[in-house]
Each structure stands twice: as structure tokens, then as C-alpha cells.
Design an enzyme around this catalytic site. Structure first.
Site, PDB file in Angstrom:
ATOM      1  N   GLU A 170      -2.549  -0.095   1.141  1.00 55.29           N
ATOM      2  CA  GLU A 170      -3.871  -0.730   1.159  1.00 55.29           C
ATOM      3  C   GLU A 170      -4.596  -0.493   2.479  1.00 55.29           C
ATOM      4  O   GLU A 170      -5.799  -0.277   2.507  1.00 55.29           O
ATOM      5  CB  GLU A 170      -3.754  -2.237   0.881  1.00 55.29           C
ATOM      6  CG  GLU A 170      -3.358  -2.564  -0.546  1.00 55.29           C
ATOM      7  CD  GLU A 170      -4.402  -2.114  -1.567  1.00 55.29           C
ATOM      8  OE1 GLU A 170      -5.562  -1.892  -1.199  1.00 55.29           O
ATOM      9  OE2 GLU A 170      -4.035  -1.940  -2.744  1.00 55.29           O
ATOM     10  N   TYR A 221      -9.672  -8.960   1.205  1.00 56.10           N
ATOM     11  CA  TYR A 221      -9.339  -8.000   0.158  1.00 56.10           C
ATOM     12  C   TYR A 221      -7.853  -7.594   0.217  1.00 56.10           C
ATOM     13  O   TYR A 221      -7.134  -7.657  -0.785  1.00 56.10           O
ATOM     14  CB  TYR A 221     -10.227  -6.733   0.256  1.00 56.10           C
ATOM     15  CG  TYR A 221      -9.588  -5.620  -0.514  1.00 56.10           C
ATOM     16  CD1 TYR A 221      -9.655  -5.597  -1.898  1.00 56.10           C
ATOM     17  CD2 TYR A 221      -8.799  -4.660   0.131  1.00 56.10           C
ATOM     18  CE1 TYR A 221      -8.979  -4.630  -2.628  1.00 56.10           C
ATOM     19  CE2 TYR A 221      -8.118  -3.696  -0.590  1.00 56.10           C
ATOM     20  CZ  TYR A 221      -8.215  -3.690  -1.970  1.00 56.10           C
ATOM     21  OH  TYR A 221      -7.524  -2.752  -2.674  1.00 56.10           O
ATOM     22  N   ASP A 276     -13.408  -5.054  -3.700  1.00 57.06           N
ATOM     23  CA  ASP A 276     -13.654  -3.941  -2.767  1.00 57.06           C
ATOM     24  C   ASP A 276     -14.880  -3.191  -3.279  1.00 57.06           C
ATOM     25  O   ASP A 276     -15.550  -3.661  -4.215  1.00 57.06           O
ATOM     26  CB  ASP A 276     -12.421  -3.036  -2.660  1.00 57.06           C
ATOM     27  CG  ASP A 276     -12.206  -2.186  -3.910  1.00 57.06           C
ATOM     28  OD1 ASP A 276     -12.813  -2.497  -4.972  1.00 57.06           O
ATOM     29  OD2 ASP A 276     -11.449  -1.210  -3.838  1.00 57.06           O
TER      30      ASP A 276
END
Ligand code: SF4
Length: 413
Positions: free
Chosen positions: A58, A142, A160
Site C-alpha cells: 500500500e 486510506y 483513494d
């Protein structure tokens, strides 16, 4: 408190939400891309290792394309397969592996966070989005939601860039999608929508849809698994978003999610009417003089001087050719004088401005800076003693240069 947006902008029908989840997950199961972090998240039995694998992916994927990340991810996980291994790495090693991926502070903060988990949290990664965001440096809302839902099955949504686009189209959100009020509504929608039994897959499916089908310029609506739930698609087909009237009529001008009255639906744009953003500030222009300083090393092979940037700010801790920022609109002679003065500090001996040879200009766009490097070269004879009181510096061969923690901009130089 401001009035909530009309129901048609939200996901207020439980039966529709259920159908949307079902359709999206069925599509994801059929069409999802085979990505290394997905395989790890699905098969790794150890919860902390699973969390770490998702976390690294991520952070790398922020602002960077999947295709670019795959190779970096493989090398990273091979070098530091666990949080404990990463915690023991040096920042220099992290920067070397990160070189070329951009936004370098991400790697640094990932490593700081790994050290924190090992030293303060007994090696256990927090399991909820709230704790992840609160306790780990570099983990925002996020990333926290992604790790918690994908690794630990927490039913929490994510927002996102891809999700923003999909949600804005699904619900005809035409207000500025970068404004805090609209972002809050999008988070609420994501939290309502997320599938309770497969939250990680659902979040990945929504992002995958945005990345592969509901793309910015020419979305593939005909192939979209959720088109029957998409108000932008219906509006394109029928000219309106049933069962309510035109977007412009919604809330009679004070709807927080409708386009501003001055920028109504443009039928030539179809679904790409959404999302909308306020115009971005243009990037700041900067000029920097940089010198490729060359000497003959052992066996007469050419070597180049590189110096380390400070440990904070843009490109923190990375190596570069000696460089000095310039005022705009300086004459070339003046630029050379400034660079020569700067080089004198590194080489410990006078450098004549006229000895600097102009090579060309290199332009590199950082997210908020339009950077022009004015490149000079200089060959030095004899040995040069580097002053240890200055920032770290060293002579490198071309191969060593490429293996060092240098930015893409310096590679272009
Ligand atoms: Fe996006 Fe088109 Fe699907 Fe709507 S129908 S979600 S606009 S791809």
C-alpha cells in the site's frame, strides 16, 4: 449543521447495496489481476506477516503505478521479508532499494514505523484502522483502512483516487471531490457499501474497478459490473438520473454534492462529467545548477563526486551531484559563478567559473515543483581531499552511481 445531501447521492436502499456488493465481488473473483501482494495476503497464515505484506504494497502503491511497483515489491520482500528484518535495515539501504520509485519519504517512514512496531508494540501490528492510523507514522486514513480490511477483515471502507472516481460516478457527485466536505461524504459511502463478510476483497474490487474499467478518460461502461447501479451511466443513456429530476434541480442549488450551478452537466462528456476537482495550483518553477565533477580514479577509470542531501525535506538523505539552487532569470555567467563558489566548498580549492562546461538542461517534474537542472561538467586533475565537516560525500564509478540511493532526476542528469 448543513443539511445532508438528498438520498439519491447516497446508498440508502439496502437491497441495492446488497446487489451492488454481489455484482462487484462476482466480477472481482472472475477478473482480478494476479498481484504478488494479493497472493501473500490470501495465503500467509501469520497475521503480522500478512499485515506487513499488505502495508508495504500500500505504501509503494501510493502515487505509483502497479506495473512499476511489482518489481520493487519483489526485491523489498526478498530483502526484508518481515517487519523485524526491516527494522534492522539502515536508511541508506532503504533509500537504495527505493531509488527510482519517487516520493522517497515513504520508504523512510515505513522503516521508522517498522522500528516503532518492534520496539514499542512488541512486534505486533495494530489490528484496526483506528489504531493503525493513530500509532504508525506514515499510515493515513486510506492505508489504515486498506491494511485493516485486507489483512484483518475489519469491515471498514477505503477512499483513494480510484474509489473517488467510481463513487462520484455511481452517485453523480459533481461538487469538488478534493474538498473536505465531499471527501467526508465519500468516506461515509465507502463505509456503508463495504461488504461485511469480505471487506478486503470488496475494497480491492472497488479500487480494481477504478483502475481497469471506470478509468479516468474512456471508461468501459458497457463491461461494467455495476452499471445498473450507476447514476452517471443512466443519465448518459437517458439524459436524466431517474427516479429524480436533473442534477441541477437537486436541492435547488444548495446540494453539497451536486456540480456548481455554473458548471452543469455537459452531455458531450457523458459519465466523465464526474468527478470534478477545483483547478490545481500550477507547480512552482525552480532552477538548480548542478555539476558532474569528474576525476580519474584508480586504473584511470572516471569517477564522479556525489554528496548527500540533508535528512529532511525533498529527496531527504538521497545522493546527488553537487548542486545549488538558483534565483530565476540569472545570467549564465552569474549561474556559473554561484556554482563555482559552491564547488569550492566541496573541493577545498578555487574553482574558476570559466572552467565549468555547460552540458544542457534537464527538466524533472516533482508533484509540486517544475525543476530545471542546469548541468555543467568539470574535470579535476590531481587528488581532492573531501572535507569531512561537510555533508557526506564520495567518489563513485558510473556503476556505483547507479547502485546508490540517487533520485530519478539525478539519473536523468
Ligand atoms: Fe464507471 Fe461507467 Fe461503471 Fe458507472 S457504468 S461505474 S461510469 S464504468
Amino acid at each position: 449543521a448543513p443539511a445532508p445531501p438528498p438520498a439519491r447521492h447516497l446508498f440508502s436502499d439496502p437491497a441495492e447495496v446488497e446487489a451492488l456488493r454481489r455484482n462487484l465481488l462476482a466480477w472481482y473473483d472472475r477478473c482480478k489481476r494476479d498481484l504478488p501482494w494479493r497472493a501473500l495476503a490470501a495465503t500467509e497464515p501469520d497475521a503480522d506477516r500478512r499485515g506487513y505484506a499488505v502495508w508495504v504494497s500500500e505504501i509503494m502503491l501510493q502515487q505509483t503505478q502497479v506495473a512499476t511497483v511489482i518489481d520493487y515489491y519483489a526485491r523489498w520482500m526478498q530483502k526484508w521479508p518481515t517487519l523485524q528484518a526491516l527494522a534492522q535495515a539502515s536508511l541508506e539501504e532503504v533509500n537504495e532499494l527505493w531509488a527510482g520509485l519517487g516520493y522517497y519519504s515513504r520508504g523512510k517512514r515505513l522503516q521508522e514505523a517498522a522500528r516503532k512496531v518492534v520496539s514499542e508494540l512488541a512486534g505486533r501490528i495494530p489490528r484496526t484502522a483506528e489504531d493503525l492510523q493513530k500509532l504508525l507514522p506514515g499510515v493515513g486514513r486510506y492505508t489504515a483502512g486498506a491494511i485493516a480490511s485486507i489483512s484483518y477483515g475489519q469491515a471498514t471502507g477505503v477512499v483513494d483516487g480510484n474509489v473517488i472516481r467510481v463513487l462520484c460516478r455511481l452517485r453523480c457527485v459533481g461538487a469538488d471531490s478534493s474538498s473536505p466536505g465531499v471527501i467526508d461524504w465519500l468516506w461515509d459511502m465507502a463505509n456503508v457499501l463495504v461488504d461485511r463478510s469480505r471487506p478486503g476483497d470488496f475494497n480491492q474490487a472497488l479500487m480494481e474497478l477504478g483502475a481497469t474499467v471506470c478509468v479516468p478518460k474512456s471508461p468501459l461502461c458497457g463491461e461494467c459490473p455495476v452499471k445498473q447501479h450507476c447514476q452517471a451511466w443512466r443519465r448518459k443513456l437517458f439524459g436524466k438520473a431517474p427516479p429524480v429530476p436533473d442534477v441541477e434541480d437537486c436541492g435547488l442549488g444548495d446540494c453539497p454534492l451536486c456540480p456548481p450551478a455554473t458548471e452543469p452537466w455537459d452531455s458531450s462528456l457523458g459519465v466523465t462529467n464526474f468527478p470534478r476537482k477545483a483547478a490545481k495550483k500550477p507547480p512552482r518553477a525552480m532552477r538548480t545548477a548542478t555539476c558532474v565533477l569528474e576525476r580519474r580514479g584508480c586504473h584511470r577509470a572516471p569517477e564522479y563526486l556525489i554528496v548527500q542531501r540533508s535528512s529532511s525535506g525533498l529527496l531527504a538523505g538521497l545522493w546527488e551531484f553537487p548542486s545549488v539552487p538558483l534565483a530565476q532569470d540569472l545570467q549564465e555567467e552569474k549561474e556559473k559563478e554561484e556554482l563555482a563558489d559552491h564547488l569550492q566548498a566541496w573541493t577545498g580549492r578555487p574553482v574558476a567559473a570559466k572552467a565549468l562546461q555547460f552540458i544542457g538542461e534537464v527538466i524533472h517534474i516533482f508533484s509540486h515543483i517544475h525543476q530545471t537542472y542546469v548541468v555543467y561538467s568539470l574535470h579535476l586533475d590531481g587528488d581532492v581531499t573531501l572535507d569531512p565537516a561537510l555533508s557526506p560525500s564520495r567518489w563513485v564509478t558510473e556503476d556505483e552511481f547507479h547502485a546508490s540511493a540517487v533520485s530519478t532526476a539525478m539519473k536523468k542528469v
